[in-house]
Design a protein around this motif. Sequence first.
Motif, PDB file in Angstrom:
ATOM      1  N   ASP A 169       0.821  -1.217   0.000  1.00  0.00           N
ATOM      2  CA  ASP A 169       0.000   0.000   0.000  1.00  0.00           C
ATOM      3  C   ASP A 169       0.855   1.266   0.000  1.00  0.00           C
ATOM      4  O   ASP A 169       0.342   2.372   0.083  1.00  0.00           O
ATOM      5  CB  ASP A 169      -0.970   0.006   1.183  1.00  0.00           C
ATOM      6  CG  ASP A 169      -0.293   0.069   2.540  1.00  0.00           C
ATOM      7  OD1 ASP A 169       0.965   0.096   2.600  1.00  0.00           O
ATOM      8  OD2 ASP A 169      -1.013   0.083   3.553  1.00  0.00           O
ATOM      9  N   GLY A 170       2.181   1.092  -0.084  1.00  0.00           N
ATOM     10  CA  GLY A 170       3.086   2.239  -0.133  1.00  0.00           C
ATOM     11  C   GLY A 170       3.539   2.735   1.227  1.00  0.00           C
ATOM     12  O   GLY A 170       4.393   3.611   1.308  1.00  0.00           O
ATOM     13  N   ARG A 182      -0.580  -6.232   4.023  1.00  0.00           N
ATOM     14  CA  ARG A 182       0.142  -5.297   3.157  1.00  0.00           C
ATOM     15  C   ARG A 182       1.306  -6.002   2.440  1.00  0.00           C
ATOM     16  O   ARG A 182       2.279  -5.383   2.082  1.00  0.00           O
ATOM     17  CB  ARG A 182       0.661  -4.124   3.985  1.00  0.00           C
ATOM     18  CG  ARG A 182      -0.440  -3.271   4.573  1.00  0.00           C
ATOM     19  CD  ARG A 182       0.122  -2.265   5.576  1.00  0.00           C
ATOM     20  NE  ARG A 182      -0.900  -1.347   6.023  1.00  0.00           N
ATOM     21  CZ  ARG A 182      -1.705  -1.565   7.048  1.00  0.00           C
ATOM     22  NH1 ARG A 182      -1.622  -2.693   7.736  1.00  0.00           N
ATOM     23  NH2 ARG A 182      -2.604  -0.668   7.394  1.00  0.00           N
ATOM     24  N   ARG A 183       1.178  -7.308   2.270  1.00  0.00           N
ATOM     25  CA  ARG A 183       2.224  -8.114   1.629  1.00  0.00           C
ATOM     26  C   ARG A 183       2.036  -8.136   0.124  1.00  0.00           C
ATOM     27  O   ARG A 183       0.918  -7.967  -0.346  1.00  0.00           O
ATOM     28  CB  ARG A 183       2.167  -9.556   2.152  1.00  0.00           C
ATOM     29  CG  ARG A 183       2.507  -9.667   3.596  1.00  0.00           C
ATOM     30  CD  ARG A 183       2.320 -11.073   4.117  1.00  0.00           C
ATOM     31  NE  ARG A 183       0.897 -11.383   4.218  1.00  0.00           N
ATOM     32  CZ  ARG A 183       0.388 -12.596   4.100  1.00  0.00           C
ATOM     33  NH1 ARG A 183       1.151 -13.626   3.872  1.00  0.00           N
ATOM     34  NH2 ARG A 183      -0.887 -12.796   4.215  1.00  0.00           N
ATOM     35  N   PRO A 184       3.115  -8.407  -0.610  1.00  0.00           N
ATOM     36  CA  PRO A 184       4.474  -8.620  -0.137  1.00  0.00           C
ATOM     37  C   PRO A 184       5.139  -7.301   0.246  1.00  0.00           C
ATOM     38  O   PRO A 184       4.729  -6.231  -0.202  1.00  0.00           O
ATOM     39  CB  PRO A 184       5.186  -9.246  -1.344  1.00  0.00           C
ATOM     40  CG  PRO A 184       4.454  -8.696  -2.527  1.00  0.00           C
ATOM     41  CD  PRO A 184       3.023  -8.535  -2.074  1.00  0.00           C
TER      42      PRO A 184
END
Length: 99
Positions: A16-17, A47-49
């Motif tokens: 997601d940055g 929020r992977r990878p």
Amino acid sequence: MPNIHNYFVYILECTDGSYYVGVTNDLERRLEEHNSGYNPTAYTFNRRPVILRYYQRFTFIEQAIAFEKQLKGWNRKKKEALFNEDWNEIKRLSNLKKK
């Protein structure tokens, strides 16, 4: 005399940055844990990878923890300047905060 070990402070970039800052004594294992979803309650789980953007090695855990806490207080631009080893930008951004 304290034992000397390897400790790592690291910054991950999530899908997601966002950035995640952590400390570990085994960087390779910890990166695998983040990417495998080892802990479903972890910030990085959904929020992977994740990608390793930065790390620094320390010999004393107290120094590593202090640096981790410092990085957690940094904004995104300052962390990105660290990735680029842009010490002038880090200093400039630090001075902006003091005003």
